[in-house]
Every structure is written in structure tokens, then in C-alpha cells.
Design a protein around this motif. Structure first.
Motif, PDB file in Angstrom:
ATOM      1  N   ILE A   1      -9.933   5.264  -6.949  1.00  0.00           N
ATOM      2  CA  ILE A   1      -8.483   5.539  -6.976  1.00  0.00           C
ATOM      3  C   ILE A   1      -7.699   4.512  -6.166  1.00  0.00           C
ATOM      4  CG2 ILE A   1      -8.522   7.997  -7.598  1.00  0.00           C
ATOM      5  CD1 ILE A   1      -8.035   8.460  -4.499  1.00  0.00           C
TER       6      ILE A   1
ATOM      7  N   ASN B   1      -6.750  12.509  10.014  1.00  0.00           N
ATOM      8  CA  ASN B   1      -6.535  11.175   9.436  1.00  0.00           C
ATOM      9  C   ASN B   1      -5.133  11.032   8.860  1.00  0.00           C
ATOM     10  OD1 ASN B   1      -8.968   9.504   9.855  1.00  0.00           O
ATOM     11  ND2 ASN B   1      -9.931  11.352   9.017  1.00  0.00           N
TER      12      ASN B   1
ATOM     13  N   CYS C   1      -4.295  19.203   0.191  1.00  0.00           N
ATOM     14  CA  CYS C   1      -3.904  18.290   1.278  1.00  0.00           C
ATOM     15  C   CYS C   1      -3.837  18.969   2.660  1.00  0.00           C
ATOM     16  CB  CYS C   1      -2.556  17.628   0.981  1.00  0.00           C
ATOM     17  SG  CYS C   1      -2.078  16.421   2.232  1.00  0.00           S
ATOM     18  N   ASN C   2      -4.864  18.725   3.421  1.00  0.00           N
ATOM     19  CA  ASN C   2      -4.855  19.169   4.822  1.00  0.00           C
ATOM     20  C   ASN C   2      -4.003  18.136   5.573  1.00  0.00           C
ATOM     21  OD1 ASN C   2      -7.533  19.452   7.328  1.00  0.00           O
ATOM     22  ND2 ASN C   2      -5.409  20.105   7.366  1.00  0.00           N
TER      23      ASN C   2
ATOM     24  N   THR D   1      -2.949  -0.799   3.318  1.00  0.00           N
ATOM     25  CA  THR D   1      -3.794  -0.696   2.120  1.00  0.00           C
ATOM     26  C   THR D   1      -5.016   0.187   2.323  1.00  0.00           C
ATOM     27  OG1 THR D   1      -4.632  -2.854   2.797  1.00  0.00           O
ATOM     28  CG2 THR D   1      -3.086  -2.816   0.973  1.00  0.00           C
TER      29      THR D   1
ATOM     30  N   ALA E   1     -17.296   8.762   0.503  1.00  0.00           N
ATOM     31  CA  ALA E   1     -16.831   8.930   1.889  1.00  0.00           C
ATOM     32  C   ALA E   1     -15.337   9.222   1.921  1.00  0.00           C
ATOM     33  CB  ALA E   1     -17.108   7.657   2.679  1.00  0.00           C
ATOM     34  N   GLU E   2     -14.923  10.097   2.846  1.00  0.00           N
ATOM     35  CA  GLU E   2     -13.485  10.380   2.970  1.00  0.00           C
ATOM     36  C   GLU E   2     -12.757   9.280   3.719  1.00  0.00           C
ATOM     37  OE1 GLU E   2     -11.995  14.171   4.016  1.00  0.00           O
ATOM     38  OE2 GLU E   2     -13.269  15.204   2.586  1.00  0.00           O
TER      39      GLU E   2
ATOM     40  N   GLY F   1      -2.311   2.886   9.504  1.00  0.00           N
ATOM     41  CA  GLY F   1      -3.163   3.806   8.741  1.00  0.00           C
ATOM     42  C   GLY F   1      -4.640   3.472   8.878  1.00  0.00           C
ATOM     43  N   GLU F   2      -5.357   3.730   7.816  1.00  0.00           N
ATOM     44  CA  GLU F   2      -6.820   3.677   7.875  1.00  0.00           C
ATOM     45  C   GLU F   2      -7.391   2.258   7.982  1.00  0.00           C
ATOM     46  OE1 GLU F   2      -8.595   6.492   5.091  1.00  0.00           O
ATOM     47  OE2 GLU F   2     -10.344   5.170   5.071  1.00  0.00           O
TER      48      GLU F   2
ATOM     49  N   HIS G   1      -0.546  -1.298  -5.870  1.00  0.00           N
ATOM     50  CA  HIS G   1      -1.171  -1.918  -7.049  1.00  0.00           C
ATOM     51  C   HIS G   1      -1.619  -0.890  -8.093  1.00  0.00           C
ATOM     52  CE1 HIS G   1      -5.627  -2.039  -5.448  1.00  0.00           C
ATOM     53  NE2 HIS G   1      -5.061  -0.888  -5.244  1.00  0.00           N
TER      54      HIS G   1
ATOM     55  N   GLY H   1      -8.013  17.303   0.571  1.00  0.00           N
ATOM     56  CA  GLY H   1      -8.103  18.726   0.931  1.00  0.00           C
ATOM     57  C   GLY H   1      -8.388  19.604  -0.280  1.00  0.00           C
TER      58      GLY H   1
ATOM     59  N   GLY I   1       0.823  -1.204   0.000  1.00  0.00           N
ATOM     60  CA  GLY I   1       0.000   0.000   0.000  1.00  0.00           C
ATOM     61  C   GLY I   1       0.856   1.253   0.000  1.00  0.00           C
TER      62      GLY I   1
ATOM     63  N   ALA J   1       0.317   6.235   4.881  1.00  0.00           N
ATOM     64  CA  ALA J   1       0.926   5.439   5.954  1.00  0.00           C
ATOM     65  C   ALA J   1       2.066   4.573   5.419  1.00  0.00           C
ATOM     66  CB  ALA J   1      -0.143   4.572   6.629  1.00  0.00           C
TER      67      ALA J   1
HETATM   68  C1  LIG Z   1     -11.449  12.892  -1.164  1.00  0.00           C
HETATM   69  C2  LIG Z   1     -10.680  12.695   0.103  1.00  0.00           C
HETATM   70  C3  LIG Z   1     -10.091  13.790   0.721  1.00  0.00           C
HETATM   71  C4  LIG Z   1      -9.390  13.623   1.920  1.00  0.00           C
HETATM   72  N1  LIG Z   1      -8.806  14.722   2.474  1.00  0.00           N
HETATM   73  C5  LIG Z   1      -8.122  14.563   3.635  1.00  0.00           C
HETATM   74  C6  LIG Z   1      -7.426  15.672   4.203  1.00  0.00           C
HETATM   75  O1  LIG Z   1      -7.350  16.765   3.615  1.00  0.00           O
HETATM   76  N2  LIG Z   1      -6.811  15.480   5.398  1.00  0.00           N
HETATM   77  C7  LIG Z   1      -6.804  14.257   6.042  1.00  0.00           C
HETATM   78  O2  LIG Z   1      -6.225  14.143   7.124  1.00  0.00           O
HETATM   79  N3  LIG Z   1      -7.402  13.188   5.495  1.00  0.00           N
HETATM   80  C8  LIG Z   1      -8.038  13.315   4.302  1.00  0.00           C
HETATM   81  N4  LIG Z   1      -8.631  12.212   3.736  1.00  0.00           N
HETATM   82  C9  LIG Z   1      -8.442  10.910   4.392  1.00  0.00           C
HETATM   83  C10 LIG Z   1      -7.033  10.381   4.105  1.00  0.00           C
HETATM   84  O3  LIG Z   1      -6.788  10.505   2.709  1.00  0.00           O
HETATM   85  C11 LIG Z   1      -6.874   8.930   4.525  1.00  0.00           C
HETATM   86  O4  LIG Z   1      -7.281   8.753   5.844  1.00  0.00           O
HETATM   87  C12 LIG Z   1      -5.418   8.498   4.384  1.00  0.00           C
HETATM   88  O5  LIG Z   1      -5.024   8.611   3.043  1.00  0.00           O
HETATM   89  C13 LIG Z   1      -5.222   7.065   4.848  1.00  0.00           C
HETATM   90  O6  LIG Z   1      -3.898   6.693   4.576  1.00  0.00           O
HETATM   91  P1  LIG Z   1      -3.538   5.163   4.307  1.00  0.00           P
HETATM   92  O7  LIG Z   1      -2.119   5.147   3.858  1.00  0.00           O
HETATM   93  O8  LIG Z   1      -3.945   4.324   5.439  1.00  0.00           O
HETATM   94  O9  LIG Z   1      -4.467   4.737   3.079  1.00  0.00           O
HETATM   95  P2  LIG Z   1      -4.457   5.306   1.565  1.00  0.00           P
HETATM   96  O10 LIG Z   1      -3.899   6.653   1.513  1.00  0.00           O
HETATM   97  O11 LIG Z   1      -5.828   5.054   1.070  1.00  0.00           O
HETATM   98  O12 LIG Z   1      -3.419   4.338   0.827  1.00  0.00           O
HETATM   99  C14 LIG Z   1      -3.678   2.987   0.624  1.00  0.00           C
HETATM  100  C15 LIG Z   1      -2.893   2.594  -0.604  1.00  0.00           C
HETATM  101  O13 LIG Z   1      -2.928   1.195  -0.746  1.00  0.00           O
HETATM  102  C16 LIG Z   1      -3.148   0.870  -2.100  1.00  0.00           C
HETATM  103  N5  LIG Z   1      -3.734  -0.464  -2.142  1.00  0.00           N
HETATM  104  C17 LIG Z   1      -4.986  -0.843  -1.817  1.00  0.00           C
HETATM  105  N6  LIG Z   1      -5.112  -2.169  -1.989  1.00  0.00           N
HETATM  106  C18 LIG Z   1      -3.929  -2.633  -2.434  1.00  0.00           C
HETATM  107  C19 LIG Z   1      -3.462  -3.915  -2.797  1.00  0.00           C
HETATM  108  N7  LIG Z   1      -4.233  -4.990  -2.750  1.00  0.00           N
HETATM  109  N8  LIG Z   1      -2.186  -4.035  -3.217  1.00  0.00           N
HETATM  110  C20 LIG Z   1      -1.357  -2.950  -3.286  1.00  0.00           C
HETATM  111  N9  LIG Z   1      -1.755  -1.697  -2.958  1.00  0.00           N
HETATM  112  C21 LIG Z   1      -3.042  -1.557  -2.523  1.00  0.00           C
HETATM  113  C22 LIG Z   1      -4.084   1.953  -2.599  1.00  0.00           C
HETATM  114  O14 LIG Z   1      -4.031   2.069  -3.994  1.00  0.00           O
HETATM  115  C23 LIG Z   1      -3.491   3.158  -1.890  1.00  0.00           C
HETATM  116  O15 LIG Z   1      -2.470   3.763  -2.633  1.00  0.00           O
HETATM  117  C24 LIG Z   1      -9.309  12.340   2.523  1.00  0.00           C
HETATM  118  C25 LIG Z   1      -9.873  11.244   1.887  1.00  0.00           C
HETATM  119  C26 LIG Z   1     -10.553  11.404   0.689  1.00  0.00           C
HETATM  120  C27 LIG Z   1     -11.146  10.184   0.022  1.00  0.00           C
END
Ligand SMILES: Cc1cc2nc3c(=O)[nH]c(=O)nc-3n(C[C@H](O)[C@H](O)[C@H](O)COP(=O)(O)OP(=O)(O)OC[C@H]3O[C@@H](n4cnc5c(N)ncnc54)[C@H](O)[C@@H]3O)c2cc1C
Length: 386
Positions: A165, A371, A49-50, A157, A329-330, A358-359, A33, A45, A9, A13
Motif C-alpha cells: 500500500i 505510532n 484505527c487505534n 514517506t 510488519a506494522e 513520522g515513521e 505517489h 487497527g 508522503g 504525519a
Molecule cells: C496493518 C497496520 C496497522 C497499523 N495499525 C496501527 C494502529 O492502529 N495504531 C497505530 O498507532 N499505528 C498503527 N500502525 C502503524 C502506523 O500506521 C504508522 O506508524 C504510521 O502510519 C506512520 O505514519 P507516517 O505518516 O510516518 O507513514 P505512512 O502512514 O506510512 O505514510 C507514508 C506515505 O508516504 C507515501 N509515500 C511513500 N513513498 C513515497 C514517495 N516516494 N513519494 C510520494 N509518497 C510516498 C506512502 O504511500 C504513504 O501514503 C499500523 C501499521 C500497519 C501496517
């Protein structure tokens, strides 16, 4: 090929964890992926990007264990991330309530993370899909580009929101495969849908400053009427605490005491609805319940009737039946149970060497940069432990 650490991912995170792990000399592979890393960061944001919130505290997060996030948030703070942003000469500003945004574009944050990955020596594989993970003494990760052996696997992930996306249920599937408990997921920081017949599509686009309360948590920001229900920051915040069975409570004139206002104007022969249009959008006032009362003149209202108008505006109960779903949903509420993880390292208690960050973890922040701060902090915790 063999690595010490394999991170699945390439979001906020995963990138952050990769930087920390590689900086500590671990041979680190990051697998994404999608065609590019950090796609959610880019659209976040509104394109700016906030990236954090200066006031981040455990109270800004929802989890079955509200204390779980405490340790990671304390070890990597908003100030730490701001230092990194400054080091890369990224201009930012505080929009409101401690929310820091890029002045220029969120792309700068992704460029910064990629530059740090390169400097630390992370190997990044994009367009790479994992087909199977198994564990013997080490983890074997099979992908469409070949298989890898690793001592540690980090699942980064993300959640289910914004599947267009790259969001996927992969992290939850891996948790299930290894018998790791999960908290049911649902879309959050999302617009809410009113029951059929109660949505006021004619109000779509109107916004009102309001105080919205859900499950004992109150948010004062705008609400925005939509074709199917309501959105706007106050509703998105409340969606984290909303339950289908309980209505939200809306104070539509939080700044004022409606009772005092009506009492002080009670000598006037003006219609109540006309009087209220001095404070609320006229189109909205037309749709309020208590039509008969609103059609009366101010000087004809009894004390009880004034109370009724006041209650309608200060404590409007609004029922919702659904959210607008993962597509809008965000974030995703719920996920890998915090009971299963070490709060210091994010490592699974049952499966040594397997980490969740992460999430995908059952830790969800409010709207306003929280987040991402969780993504950086949990990535940092795991990156320093693997
Ligand atoms: C429209 C929108 C606006 C947002 N704005 C904000 C903001 O301004 N401030 C804030 O704090 N939060 C914001 N958020 C929330 C924030 O983006 C997420 O909480 C944060 O990105 C989570 O990080 P993460 O690394 O856990 O997951 P993600 O950033 O979602 O990254 C997960 C990654 O894993 C990849 N992945 C998934 N499955 C697989 C797989 N099987 N194999 C390989 N790769 C995979 C995905 O493609 C992705 O790149 C927003 C969310 C959205 C949807």
C-alpha cells in the motif's frame, strides 16, 4: 510552481504537518505517489484505527536517543488529538490500556484530516512521483507532473512496512543523498519465526495469555501460535526489543504460582499433564518439553521435579530466527538518526529547510496507538516550524 512548504508522503504525519503549515499561512503542497492519501490509516487497527494512546509517554518508544521524542510528544498530546476527533463528531472508544479506536471506521480519521487540509488550504497531489530533489538556494523537486520550487521540504514517506500500500525507501534515499546518518532498519511489531523443526504448526491458531520478556521489557497479553512461530500482541510488542541472538522468555501462567499449585495438589494421583490442562490448552500441553515429567503422577514428583515444571512454565526460553518481514510488519525500526534532527522542529541540522517526520525517523512506538501519536506530534512540530 512555487510553494513555501512541500511535503512528500500523504500518510498520518504528512497530512498532519500539511494542516499545521497551511493553517499558519504557508503555501503548502502535499505530494503522495499512491492513488489516495492515508491508506495505512484506513487499514490500521483492524479497520478502526487505534489513533492514539491516552498513556503515551517517551518510555513507550524505541530510539537510539530515547529522549528525542520527549519535546514533540509534550507539545502535541493525545488529548489534543482527541479534541480534534471530538470536534469532527467521530465516535470512539477505549479498547484497553488507553488505546482509543474509532467506533465506526478508520475512514473517518482520513476524512477528518482531508477536511482539515481543505479548510487550511493545502494543495494535495495524489498519484505524483518525485523523481529528483536538489537544493540550491531553494529546493527543486522534480516529479512526473512537473517541477516545483520550495523553501522547505518535509519527508513524510514512512517506513518500509506494507509495501503493497505504498511504502517505499524514498525517505532513506533522500537522507543518504544529503549525507544524513541513519540507524539500520528492520521490521517490527511483527510475528516471529522459530527455527526449522521447532515451529509447532499443529498449534497454529491456539492463543495463550502470557507474559513475554525481551531485553528487559515485559508485556502481558496473548501469544498466538502460527504455522512458522508466534504472533499475538505480546509477541508483537516484544518484537520491538527482540535480537536474533537472545531468546524471548515466556511466563505461560503469569497469574499463578505453579510451584504452590503443584504442591497443594501433590497428594493427587492425577497425571501432571492432565492437571495442567485445567490451566492451559490441552494441545499445547502435549507439545511441552519435559515429556517424561509431564507423564508422571503428581503424587510422585519430588521437590526438584516440581521446581523443573514450574521453571518450564514460568520461564520458557523460546528462540526465534527471523521476523515475518516487512510485508507483515506494522512498523519499521530504525531510520533517519535523531542525532541529525532538531527534536523541537524535526529539521535537519546539516540541511536547513529539510525536515523528516513520522515513521521514517528512528522513533518507533509500542503497539497500541503510540505510532500514530508520534506521527501527529512530529507532524505538528514540523508544521509549526516550517
Ligand atoms: C496493518 C497496520 C496497522 C497499523 N495499525 C496501527 C494502529 O492502529 N495504531 C497505530 O498507532 N499505528 C498503527 N500502525 C502503524 C502506523 O500506521 C504508522 O506508524 C504510521 O502510519 C506512520 O505514519 P507516517 O505518516 O510516518 O507513514 P505512512 O502512514 O506510512 O505514510 C507514508 C506515505 O508516504 C507515501 N509515500 C511513500 N513513498 C513515497 C514517495 N516516494 N513519494 C510520494 N509518497 C510516498 C506512502 O504511500 C504513504 O501514503 C499500523 C501499521 C500497519 C501496517
Amino acid at each position: 510552481m512555487e510553494f513555501d512548504v512541500l511535503i512528500i508522503g500523504g500518510g498520518a504525519a504528512g497530512l498532519f504537518c500539511a494542516i499545521e503549515s497551511s493553517r499558519r499561512g504557508r503555501r503548502t503542497l502535499l505530494i503522495e505517489h499512491g492513488p489516495r492519501v492515508g491508506r495505512k490509516i484506513i487499514i490500521s487497527g483492524g479497520g478502526r484505527c487505534n489513533f492514539t494512546n491516552l498513556g503515551t509517554a517517551p518510555e513507550n518508544f524505541i530510539s537510539e536517543n530515547p529522549h528525542f521524542c520527549r519535546s514533540a510528544l509534550a507539545r502535541y498530546t493525545p488529548d489534543d488529538f482527541v479534541k480534534l476527533v471530538r470536534k469532527h463528531r467521530i465516535e470512539y472508544y477505549e479498547k484497553k490500556l488507553g488505546q482509543l479506536f474509532c467506533r465506526d471506521s478508520s475512514r473517518r480519521i482520513v476524512d477528518m484530516l482531508l477536511a482539515e487540509c481543505e479548510r487550511a488550504g493545502v494543495t494535495v497531489n495524489v498519484g505524483c512521483s518525485v523523481t529528483r530533489i536538489s537544493k540550491d538556494r531553494r529546493f527543486r523537486v522534480e516529479t512526473k507532473q512537473g517541477s516545483y520550487l520550495a523553501d522547505n521540504v518535509v519527508i513524510a514517506t514512512g517506513g518500509l512496512s506494507f509495501p503493497k500500500i505504498g511504502a517505499s525507501p524514498f525517505g532513506y534515499q533522500i537522507a543518504r543523498q544529503f549525507g544524513i546518518e541513519q540507524v539500520p532498519t528492520r521490521p517490527s511489531l511483527v510475528a516471529l519465526v522459530r527455527p526449522k523443526g521447532e515451529a509447532r504448526s499443529e498449534l497454529a491458531g491456539i492463543s495463550v495469555d502470557a507474559e513475554v520478556t525481551a531485553d528487559g521489557h515485559t508485556f502481558r497479553e496473548n501469544i498466538l501460535f502460527t504455522h512458522r512461530g508466534m504472533s499475538g500482541p505480546a509477541i508483537l510488542q516484544a518484537s520491538n526489543y527482540w535480537h536474533k541472538e537472545s531468546p524471548l522468555h515466556l511466563d505461560l501462567m503469569p497469574e499463578l504460582d505453579v510451584k504452590d499449585l503443584l504442591n497443594s495438589a501433590s497428594g493427587r494421583a492425577v497425571q501432571v499433564s492432565n492437571f495442567l490442562t485445567g490451566y492451559l490448552p490441552a494441545r499445547f500441553v502435549e507439545t511441552l518439553p519435559e515429556k517424561a515429567l509431564l507423564g508422571r503422577r503428581l503424587n510422585s514428583l519430588s521437590d526438584r521435579e516440581i521446581d523443573r515444571v514450574s521453571e518450564m512454565l514460568h520461564d520458557w526460553h523460546v528462540k526465534f530466527v527471523d521476523t515475518e518481514g516487512y510485508g507483515r510488519a506494522e512498523v519499521t525500526l530504525g531510520g533517519v538518526s535523531t542525532k541529525e534532527l532538531s527534536s523541537q522542529t524535526m529539521e535537519s541540522r546539516k540541511v536547513p529547510g529539510l525536515y523528516f517526520i513520522g515513521e521514517v525517523v528512528d522513533v518507533t512506538g509500542w503497539l497500541g496507538g503510540y505510532n500514530f501519536q508520534w506521527a501527529w506530534a512530529s507532524g505538528f512540530a514540523a508544521g509549526n516550524a516550517v
